[in-house]
Write an enzyme that holds these catalytic residues in place. Structure first.
Site, PDB file in Angstrom:
ATOM      1  N   GLU A 170      85.578  71.118  31.905  1.00 40.77           N
ATOM      2  CA  GLU A 170      86.983  70.785  32.176  1.00 40.77           C
ATOM      3  C   GLU A 170      87.934  71.308  31.109  1.00 40.77           C
ATOM      4  OE1 GLU A 170      87.424  66.621  32.986  1.00 40.77           O
ATOM      5  OE2 GLU A 170      86.290  66.753  34.826  1.00 40.77           O
ATOM      6  N   GLU A 379      80.385  66.744  38.658  1.00 38.60           N
ATOM      7  CA  GLU A 379      80.853  65.362  38.490  1.00 38.60           C
ATOM      8  C   GLU A 379      81.546  64.902  39.763  1.00 38.60           C
ATOM      9  OE1 GLU A 379      83.223  64.338  35.001  1.00 38.60           O
ATOM     10  OE2 GLU A 379      82.018  65.683  33.759  1.00 38.60           O
TER      11      GLU A 379
HETATM   12  C1  BG6 Z   1      85.879  63.761  33.490  1.00 42.03           C
HETATM   13  C2  BG6 Z   1      85.112  63.993  32.231  1.00 42.03           C
HETATM   14  O1  BG6 Z   1      87.173  64.209  33.264  1.00 42.03           O
HETATM   15  O2  BG6 Z   1      86.077  62.488  33.947  1.00 42.03           O
HETATM   16  C3  BG6 Z   1      84.243  62.825  31.817  1.00 42.03           C
HETATM   17  O3  BG6 Z   1      84.373  65.177  32.269  1.00 42.03           O
HETATM   18  C4  BG6 Z   1      85.001  61.539  32.047  1.00 42.03           C
HETATM   19  O4  BG6 Z   1      83.833  63.009  30.499  1.00 42.03           O
HETATM   20  C5  BG6 Z   1      85.256  61.416  33.525  1.00 42.03           C
HETATM   21  O5  BG6 Z   1      84.380  60.395  31.538  1.00 42.03           O
HETATM   22  C6  BG6 Z   1      85.927  60.139  33.927  1.00 42.03           C
HETATM   23  O6  BG6 Z   1      87.113  59.953  33.234  1.00 42.03           O
HETATM   24  P1  BG6 Z   1      87.569  58.539  32.763  1.00 42.03           P
HETATM   25  O7  BG6 Z   1      88.876  58.728  32.112  1.00 42.03           O
HETATM   26  O8  BG6 Z   1      87.670  57.706  33.985  1.00 42.03           O
HETATM   27  O9  BG6 Z   1      86.495  58.062  31.841  1.00 42.03           O
END
Ligand code: BG6
Length: 479
Positions: A170, A379
């Site tokens: 990202e 993800e």
């Molecule tokens: C993504 C990242 O942006 O979202 C992760 O790669 C992150 O590292 C995930 O934890 C969720 O984001 P958040 O802010 O809900 O923890």
């Protein structure tokens, strides 16, 4: 409205889950590890939720065998994790720290012994502090050499057992949060510096990929991009133009560079007029073209719905909801270009993220059409409050529903003809959210800790753990 026969998931589909070093490992000073920018940033008062840090996190560094045993029990085919650059090079460059190599060797061997494919991210935001101090990290072209050297060290050490590498996680998020929103290190708000740092990150990404290809290592490599597809709020051509602007600004500005080695014309012209365009040399262009990824890593959480935004008096960038109080975020945008707005068809999470499984199909279709690359979904998941019951069960039916609907969307996209290699959800265990502490949970495995105390860090299987186990057993046949 369906026009086609539904396909099955391929038999070698990588059903998996993910994590990142800083968010799970802990052991932040052990076995020679150097400090990263996050180790320092979390100590600045007010920067993270309730002052949380990753000093202990979920102690994966000491409990990785227990965690891999849980992955095995769940039947994961793949596990995505990141390497902490500071374990391999405590100072970011120079002498290799053998103990760091040893740790990841043990983890990779444990995964393979349990027939779990390692998907290895080289950079998930934990830049060595030494490089930040020495030359300003991503703001200096020196980092291209240092990142490439770090990447090559990893390819040489682990490349005989790793088939999937993620270069940068990202880039759009760590650059915008670091150099515009001030919510990630180095907490700067300077547009010109942001685009300069971003360009250098593009060069580092391309250089690592080129090095991987030149070295003829096994497998493939690609970046993981946080893509939130944009929809125009309605058929008004002004809103359609705004949505087109948004896609160039928020998506093509990165993915076009990864795949075609060039920035979208409209955004580059806009930046030039503002005096904030990055300097691009002929050598840069050649490197960017030479560093084409083998697949696109996709981090998909939500879509954005887009409307026109006036140049004068328009909405600017809004802060994110890091409180978990639903309905506390506001419209965000770039005056004269676009703004985000409410979508009456979508519900939101407690952190105001739009819940939109169909958007994943759209993301996959758009990537396939524009870039013609296989996609690895690196993800996707639901950040939610979970409740540990007295009998140690966690009834996260909302997460089951969320992931189930997204898997259906992937199946649709595969049936549409998109090549999807795998799906590693965010996340395997609960972990530290960079800005939201431990209350915003994503895992299949509950970790009994909170912001105030690490407690005993016991692991408990959520209902979603057993549900995903069955999905994997059935290869996504019955959703
Ligand atoms: C993504 C990242 O942006 O979202 C992760 O790669 C992150 O590292 C995930 O934890 C969720 O984001 P958040 O802010 O809900 O923890």
């Amino acid at each position: 409205m369906e026009y086609k026969k539904m396909s099955h998931f391929p038999t070698d589909f990588l059903w998996g889950a993910s994590s990142a070093a800083y968010q799970i490992e802990g052991a932040y000073r052990e076995d020679g590890k150097g400090l990263s920018v996050w180790d320092k940033f979390v100590r600045i008062p007010g920067k993270t939720f309730k002052g949380t840090n990753g000093d202990v996190a979920v102690d994966h560094y000491h409990r990785f065998k227990e965690d891999v045993a849980l992955m095995k029990e769940q039947g994961l085919k793949a596990y995505r994790f990141s390497i902490a650059w500071t374990r391999i090079f405590p100072e970011g460059k120079g002498q290799v720290n053998q103990k760091g190599i040893n740790f990841y060797n043990r983890l990779i061997d444990e995964l393979i012994a349990n027939r779990i494919e390692p998907v290895v991210t080289l950079y998930h935001w934990d830049l060595p502090q030494a490089l930040q101090d020495e030359y300003g990290g991503w703001e200096s072209r020196e980092i291209v050499t240092d990142f490439t050297n770090y990447a090559k060290t990893c390819f040489d050490a682990f490349g005989d057992r790793v088939n999937y590498w993620v270069s940068l996680n990202e880039q759009n998020v760590f650059i915008s949060h670091g150099y515009q929103m001030e919510s990630h290190p180095p907490a700067v708000n300077d547009e010109k510096r942001m685009y300069a740092a971003n360009h250098i990150a593009n060069l580092a990404n391309a250089s690592a990929i080129k090095t991987f290809h030149d070295g003829h290592y096994q497998g493939g490599i690609g970046p993981s991009f946080a893509y939130s597809p944009g929809y125009a709020v309605n058929g008004d051509p002004k809103n359609q133009v705004a949505a087109t602007n948004y896609e160039d600004y928020a998506a093509h500005f990165w993915m076009d560079v990864y795949v075609y080695g060039r920035y979208p014309k409209m955004i580059y012209k806009w930046l030039t007029e503002r005096g904030t365009a990055p300097v691009i040399t002929e050598a840069d262009r050649a490197l960017l073209i030479a560093g084409k990824p083998d697949f696109m890593g996709l981090n998909y959480y939500q879509t954005q719905t887009i409307a026109a935004n006036p140049l004068v008096g328009g909405v600017g960038l809004a802060a994110e909801n890091n409180t978990g109080k639903k309905g506390t975020s506001s419209e965000s945008g770039v005056p004269g270009m676009f703004k985000t707005t409410n979508n009456e068809f979508l519900k939101q999470t407690d952190w105001d993220w739009n819940i939109d499984p169909e958007g994943l199909r759209i993301a996959l279709r758009r990537i396939d059409s524009r870039y013609d690359l296989p996609v690895l979904i690196t993800e996707n998941g639901l950040g939610a409050y979970d409740k540990l019951e007295e009998d140690h069960q966690i009834h996260d039916d909302y997460r089951i529903y969320f992931i189930n609907e997204h898997i259906k969307a992937i199946k649709e996209a595969i049936s549409d003809g998109v090549k999807v290699i795998g799906y590693t959800t965010w996340s395997f265990t609960d972990l530290l959210s960079w800005s939201n502490g431990y209350q915003k949970r994503y895992g299949f495995v509950y970790i009994d800790r909170d912001e105030e105390s690490a407690k005993e860090l016991k692991r408990y299987r959520k209902d979603s753990f057993y549900w995903y186990q069955k999905v994997i057993q059935e290869n996504g046949q019955y959703l």
